[in-house]
Design a protein around this motif. Structure first.
Motif, PDB file in Angstrom:
ATOM      1  N   PRO A 103       0.746  -1.040  -0.103  1.00 28.77           N
ATOM      2  CA  PRO A 103      -0.193  -0.305   0.224  1.00 28.77           C
ATOM      3  C   PRO A 103       0.949   1.166  -0.299  1.00 28.77           C
ATOM      4  O   PRO A 103       1.781   0.837   0.559  1.00 28.77           O
ATOM      5  N   SER A 104       0.704   2.504  -0.663  1.00 33.11           N
ATOM      6  CA  SER A 104       1.610   3.289  -0.960  1.00 33.11           C
ATOM      7  C   SER A 104       1.285   3.439   0.492  1.00 33.11           C
ATOM      8  O   SER A 104       2.598   4.323   0.668  1.00 33.11           O
ATOM      9  N   SER A 105       1.150   4.250   2.019  1.00 32.90           N
ATOM     10  CA  SER A 105       1.363   4.039   2.927  1.00 32.90           C
ATOM     11  C   SER A 105       2.499   3.759   3.479  1.00 32.90           C
ATOM     12  O   SER A 105       3.677   4.432   3.586  1.00 32.90           O
ATOM     13  N   ALA A 106       2.006   1.829   3.421  1.00 31.62           N
ATOM     14  CA  ALA A 106       3.475   1.459   3.885  1.00 31.62           C
ATOM     15  C   ALA A 106       5.317   1.360   3.110  1.00 31.62           C
ATOM     16  O   ALA A 106       6.133   1.838   3.480  1.00 31.62           O
ATOM     17  N   PHE A 107       4.892   1.813   2.281  1.00 29.14           N
ATOM     18  CA  PHE A 107       5.678   2.796   0.894  1.00 29.14           C
ATOM     19  C   PHE A 107       6.220   4.271   1.487  1.00 29.14           C
ATOM     20  O   PHE A 107       7.731   4.003   1.637  1.00 29.14           O
ATOM     21  N   VAL A 108       5.471   4.878   1.629  1.00 27.05           N
ATOM     22  CA  VAL A 108       6.307   6.280   2.756  1.00 27.05           C
ATOM     23  C   VAL A 108       6.510   5.481   3.493  1.00 27.05           C
ATOM     24  O   VAL A 108       7.695   6.212   4.225  1.00 27.05           O
ATOM     25  N   ALA A 109       6.152   5.206   4.432  1.00 22.85           N
ATOM     26  CA  ALA A 109       6.899   4.587   5.821  1.00 22.85           C
ATOM     27  C   ALA A 109       8.655   4.325   5.629  1.00 22.85           C
ATOM     28  O   ALA A 109       8.901   4.779   6.030  1.00 22.85           O
ATOM     29  N   LYS A 110       8.675   3.650   4.516  1.00 19.79           N
ATOM     30  CA  LYS A 110      10.421   3.438   4.473  1.00 19.79           C
ATOM     31  C   LYS A 110      10.948   4.201   4.264  1.00 19.79           C
ATOM     32  O   LYS A 110      12.502   4.520   4.554  1.00 19.79           O
ATOM     33  N   ALA A 111      10.700   5.735   3.864  1.00 19.57           N
ATOM     34  CA  ALA A 111      11.441   6.366   3.338  1.00 19.57           C
ATOM     35  C   ALA A 111      11.832   7.959   4.473  1.00 19.57           C
ATOM     36  O   ALA A 111      12.486   8.527   4.823  1.00 19.57           O
ATOM     37  N   PHE A 112      10.709   7.798   5.803  1.00 20.93           N
ATOM     38  CA  PHE A 112      10.943   8.297   7.100  1.00 20.93           C
ATOM     39  C   PHE A 112      10.999   7.216   7.696  1.00 20.93           C
ATOM     40  O   PHE A 112       9.996   6.945   8.582  1.00 20.93           O
ATOM     41  N   THR A 113      12.500   6.858   8.023  1.00 18.43           N
ATOM     42  CA  THR A 113      13.272   6.597   8.798  1.00 18.43           C
ATOM     43  C   THR A 113      12.850   6.881  10.629  1.00 18.43           C
ATOM     44  O   THR A 113      13.494   7.704  10.994  1.00 18.43           O
ATOM     45  N   GLY A 114      12.389   5.836  11.223  1.00 15.50           N
ATOM     46  CA  GLY A 114      12.059   6.126  12.792  1.00 15.50           C
ATOM     47  C   GLY A 114      10.476   7.104  12.569  1.00 15.50           C
ATOM     48  O   GLY A 114       9.720   6.723  14.050  1.00 15.50           O
ATOM     49  N   ALA A 115      10.104   7.696  12.357  1.00 15.60           N
ATOM     50  CA  ALA A 115       8.724   7.732  12.275  1.00 15.60           C
ATOM     51  C   ALA A 115       7.480   6.721  13.186  1.00 15.60           C
ATOM     52  O   ALA A 115       7.214   6.164  11.911  1.00 15.60           O
ATOM     53  N   ARG A 116       6.992   7.578  13.518  1.00 21.31           N
ATOM     54  CA  ARG A 116       5.739   7.133  13.461  1.00 21.31           C
ATOM     55  C   ARG A 116       4.455   7.053  12.583  1.00 21.31           C
ATOM     56  O   ARG A 116       3.810   8.295  12.042  1.00 21.31           O
ATOM     57  N   LEU A 117       4.315   6.505  11.440  1.00 18.70           N
ATOM     58  CA  LEU A 117       2.918   6.479  10.445  1.00 18.70           C
ATOM     59  C   LEU A 117       1.712   6.037  10.770  1.00 18.70           C
ATOM     60  O   LEU A 117       1.572   5.709  10.674  1.00 18.70           O
ATOM     61  N   VAL A 118       1.159   7.066  10.253  1.00 15.80           N
ATOM     62  CA  VAL A 118      -0.414   7.122  10.198  1.00 15.80           C
ATOM     63  C   VAL A 118      -0.530   7.648   8.751  1.00 15.80           C
ATOM     64  O   VAL A 118      -0.533   8.877   8.448  1.00 15.80           O
ATOM     65  N   LYS A 119      -1.986   6.999   7.820  1.00 17.69           N
ATOM     66  CA  LYS A 119      -2.285   6.896   6.891  1.00 17.69           C
ATOM     67  C   LYS A 119      -3.818   7.727   7.638  1.00 17.69           C
ATOM     68  O   LYS A 119      -4.838   6.852   8.005  1.00 17.69           O
ATOM     69  N   GLY A 120      -3.687   9.088   6.528  1.00 15.48           N
ATOM     70  CA  GLY A 120      -5.056   9.331   6.668  1.00 15.48           C
ATOM     71  C   GLY A 120      -5.075  11.370   6.576  1.00 15.48           C
ATOM     72  O   GLY A 120      -4.393  11.352   5.413  1.00 15.48           O
ATOM     73  N   PHE A 121      -6.942  11.482   6.178  1.00 15.78           N
ATOM     74  CA  PHE A 121      -6.910  12.559   5.218  1.00 15.78           C
ATOM     75  C   PHE A 121      -6.263  12.809   4.139  1.00 15.78           C
ATOM     76  O   PHE A 121      -7.292  13.793   3.676  1.00 15.78           O
ATOM     77  N   ASN A 122      -6.632  11.554   3.460  1.00 13.32           N
ATOM     78  CA  ASN A 122      -6.359  11.766   2.095  1.00 13.32           C
ATOM     79  C   ASN A 122      -7.349  10.749   1.489  1.00 13.32           C
ATOM     80  O   ASN A 122      -7.199  11.407   0.133  1.00 13.32           O
ATOM     81  N   HIS A 123      -8.484  10.766   2.133  1.00 17.37           N
ATOM     82  CA  HIS A 123      -9.192   9.751   1.445  1.00 17.37           C
ATOM     83  C   HIS A 123     -10.942  10.725   0.840  1.00 17.37           C
ATOM     84  O   HIS A 123     -11.547  10.817   0.190  1.00 17.37           O
ATOM     85  N   LEU A 124     -10.993  12.379   1.449  1.00 22.47           N
ATOM     86  CA  LEU A 124     -11.454  13.259   1.619  1.00 22.47           C
ATOM     87  C   LEU A 124     -11.212  14.124   0.001  1.00 22.47           C
ATOM     88  O   LEU A 124      -9.734  14.471   0.152  1.00 22.47           O
ATOM     89  N   ALA A 125     -12.098  14.726  -1.557  1.00 19.70           N
ATOM     90  CA  ALA A 125     -10.919  15.295  -1.933  1.00 19.70           C
ATOM     91  C   ALA A 125     -11.104  16.676  -1.592  1.00 19.70           C
ATOM     92  O   ALA A 125     -11.885  17.552  -0.331  1.00 19.70           O
ATOM     93  N   ALA A 126     -10.531  17.712  -1.738  1.00 21.68           N
ATOM     94  CA  ALA A 126      -9.613  19.056  -1.582  1.00 21.68           C
ATOM     95  C   ALA A 126     -11.185  19.665  -1.203  1.00 21.68           C
ATOM     96  O   ALA A 126     -10.734  20.724  -0.174  1.00 21.68           O
ATOM     97  N   GLY A 127     -11.352  19.533  -2.310  1.00 18.47           N
ATOM     98  CA  GLY A 127     -12.711  20.214  -1.862  1.00 18.47           C
ATOM     99  C   GLY A 127     -13.775  20.466  -0.517  1.00 18.47           C
ATOM    100  O   GLY A 127     -14.489  20.891   0.181  1.00 18.47           O
TER     101      GLY A 127
END
Length: 198
Positions: A103-127
């Motif tokens: 999943p894209s979030s698991a892929f992103v987590a690899k880049a931010f070594t040591g961070a606590r990663l939370v997927k969120g606020f992405n499912h709504l359109a900006a408007g």
């Protein structure tokens, strides 16, 4: 607790508006100099503070609201992300093969070594994200997924402070897929605008 939003496009501004509505201070940053978006930040409210990327990543909680392909560049702003909570509010059109089927979030987590990663606020359109989340006596839902239950709970509390109704979806390999937007693989909850009534 200090907060920052990296990225000041439609999603970044919508998030900044949520902070401003509730009188909460948040830093905003892009890869550009703060002077280039100072007036836009001021137009949102006095609690929206333009900063450089290097300054903004000093915050405890950091929203990623950049284009997906820009997140590795943001990750380089710190050599170690220990003690930071990173909220992945990004979506991407890149095919799954580019992230090894994760999943894209698991892929992103690899880049931010040591961070606590939370997927969120992405499912709504900006408007939609930009609107007041208080609707007819209820609150607009935001979905959260993380492999760190404590981080998810902390961001759930922040979501409530911003006026939203957080719903926890579990780990990135479970709930992460439900709010995953990558290539032609759309999670079942993407773009669902739901309201929770207590």
């Amino acid at each position: 607790m200090s907060y920052a939003i990296i990225g000041f496009g439609k999603i970044g501004r919508a998030l900044a508006n949520a902070f401003a509505r509730n009188g909460l201070e948040v830093s905003v940053a892009t890869t550009r100099e703060p002077a280039s978006f100072e007036s836009d930040a001021a137009a949102i409210g006095p609690t929206i503070i333009p900063k450089t990327l290097a300054e903004a990543v000093k915050a405890d909680v950091i929203f990623l609201a950049v284009r997906f392909e820009s997140h590795p560049e943001v990750a380089k702003a710190l050599s170690n992300w220990n003690g930071k909570t990173v909220i992945d509010a990004m979506n991407t059109q890149a095919p799954l093969e580019e992230s090894g089927g994760l999943p894209s979030s698991a892929f992103v987590a690899k880049a931010f070594t040591g961070a606590r990663l939370v997927k969120g606020f992405n499912h709504l359109a900006a408007g939609v994200l930009d609107q007041d989340p208080a609707i007819q006596g209820g609150r607009r839902v935001v979905f959260l997924a993380s492999d760190d239950a404590a981080a998810a709970a902390d961001i759930g509390a922040l979501a409530k402070n911003l006026g939203f109704a957080p719903i926890q979806l579990g780990g990135l390999s479970e709930g992460g897929w439900l709010v995953h937007a990558r290539g032609k693989n759309w999670g079942h909850l993407i773009f669902k605008d739901l309201v929770k009534f207590d």
